[in-house]
Motif scaffolding. Structure first.
Motif, PDB file in Angstrom:
ATOM      1  N   TYR A  30       0.841  -1.183   0.000  1.00 30.32           N
ATOM      2  CA  TYR A  30       0.000   0.000   0.000  1.00 30.32           C
ATOM      3  C   TYR A  30       0.887   1.248   0.000  1.00 30.32           C
ATOM      4  N   GLY A  31       0.620   2.173  -0.907  1.00 29.54           N
ATOM      5  CA  GLY A  31       1.437   3.383  -0.995  1.00 29.54           C
ATOM      6  C   GLY A  31       2.814   3.039  -1.527  1.00 29.54           C
ATOM      7  N   THR A  32       3.828   3.481  -0.833  1.00 33.55           N
ATOM      8  CA  THR A  32       5.201   3.241  -1.295  1.00 33.55           C
ATOM      9  C   THR A  32       5.968   2.301  -0.373  1.00 33.55           C
ATOM     10  N   LYS A  33       5.299   1.680   0.563  1.00 36.07           N
ATOM     11  CA  LYS A  33       5.978   0.776   1.489  1.00 36.07           C
ATOM     12  C   LYS A  33       6.315  -0.534   0.803  1.00 36.07           C
ATOM     13  N   SER A  34       7.460  -1.081   1.175  1.00 39.29           N
ATOM     14  CA  SER A  34       7.853  -2.393   0.653  1.00 39.29           C
ATOM     15  C   SER A  34       7.075  -3.474   1.382  1.00 39.29           C
ATOM     16  N   PHE A  35       7.085  -4.659   0.811  1.00 39.97           N
ATOM     17  CA  PHE A  35       6.434  -5.786   1.480  1.00 39.97           C
ATOM     18  C   PHE A  35       7.025  -5.994   2.868  1.00 39.97           C
ATOM     19  N   GLN A  36       8.345  -5.892   2.977  1.00 36.16           N
ATOM     20  CA  GLN A  36       8.993  -6.121   4.266  1.00 36.16           C
ATOM     21  C   GLN A  36       8.523  -5.115   5.309  1.00 36.16           C
ATOM     22  N   GLN A  37       8.361  -3.850   4.933  1.00 36.61           N
ATOM     23  CA  GLN A  37       7.868  -2.852   5.879  1.00 36.61           C
ATOM     24  C   GLN A  37       6.460  -3.198   6.343  1.00 36.61           C
ATOM     25  N   LEU A  38       5.594  -3.587   5.403  1.00 35.25           N
ATOM     26  CA  LEU A  38       4.229  -3.968   5.775  1.00 35.25           C
ATOM     27  C   LEU A  38       4.232  -5.207   6.666  1.00 35.25           C
ATOM     28  N   PHE A  39       5.069  -6.170   6.330  1.00 38.48           N
ATOM     29  CA  PHE A  39       5.174  -7.406   7.121  1.00 38.48           C
ATOM     30  C   PHE A  39       5.596  -7.088   8.557  1.00 38.48           C
ATOM     31  N   ASP A  40       6.581  -6.203   8.699  1.00 39.08           N
ATOM     32  CA  ASP A  40       7.075  -5.843  10.028  1.00 39.08           C
ATOM     33  C   ASP A  40       6.010  -5.121  10.852  1.00 39.08           C
ATOM     34  N   GLU A  41       5.133  -4.350  10.197  1.00 38.51           N
ATOM     35  CA  GLU A  41       4.086  -3.590  10.884  1.00 38.51           C
ATOM     36  C   GLU A  41       2.800  -4.391  11.100  1.00 38.51           C
ATOM     37  N   ALA A  42       2.666  -5.506  10.410  1.00 39.23           N
ATOM     38  CA  ALA A  42       1.411  -6.264  10.428  1.00 39.23           C
ATOM     39  C   ALA A  42       1.107  -6.849  11.809  1.00 39.23           C
ATOM     40  N   ASN A  43      -0.164  -6.908  12.117  1.00 41.16           N
ATOM     41  CA  ASN A  43      -0.645  -7.523  13.356  1.00 41.16           C
ATOM     42  C   ASN A  43      -0.821  -9.019  13.069  1.00 41.16           C
ATOM     43  N   LEU A  44       0.323  -9.699  12.880  1.00 38.92           N
ATOM     44  CA  LEU A  44       0.349 -11.078  12.409  1.00 38.92           C
ATOM     45  C   LEU A  44       1.213 -11.908  13.344  1.00 38.92           C
ATOM     46  N   GLU A  45       0.712 -13.057  13.709  1.00 38.67           N
ATOM     47  CA  GLU A  45       1.533 -13.983  14.493  1.00 38.67           C
ATOM     48  C   GLU A  45       1.434 -15.373  13.887  1.00 38.67           C
TER      49      GLU A  45
END
Length: 87
Positions: A55-70
């Motif tokens: 989304y926007g200009t974020k890389s997949f890795q940035q989104l992955f690091d911010e995700a509420n995912l476990e």
């Protein structure tokens, strides 16, 4: 907030789970996602080499690091999630 389960953390499953677990403002709220994969190497947060941007200009890795995912064992995903997707 109900937790969403995701079975399969491969090339299709992980990016989709990250998209669901990432906050993108008012139009699509962030969800809590619990992910399972049969491959133990995929069951931990680490660096990923996806070249797509999110989304926007974020890389997949940035989104992955911010995700509420476990990542969790299969029985826990099934027990604690109200909705489960299979990829």
């Amino acid at each position: 907030m109900a937790r969403i389960g995701w079975l399969g953390a491969g090339k299709l499953g992980l990016p989709t789970a990250v998209a669901i677990a990432t906050n993108r403002g008012d139009w699509l709220p962030q969800h809590r996602v619990m992910c399972y994969d049969a491959d133990p190497k995929k069951m931990r947060k680490r660096r990923y080499e996806h070249k797509e941007t999110g989304y926007g200009t974020k890389s997949f890795q940035q989104l992955f690091d911010e995700a509420n995912l476990e990542f969790a064992p299969l029985d826990r995903v099934v027990r604690e999630c109200k909705t489960i997707f299979i990829a």
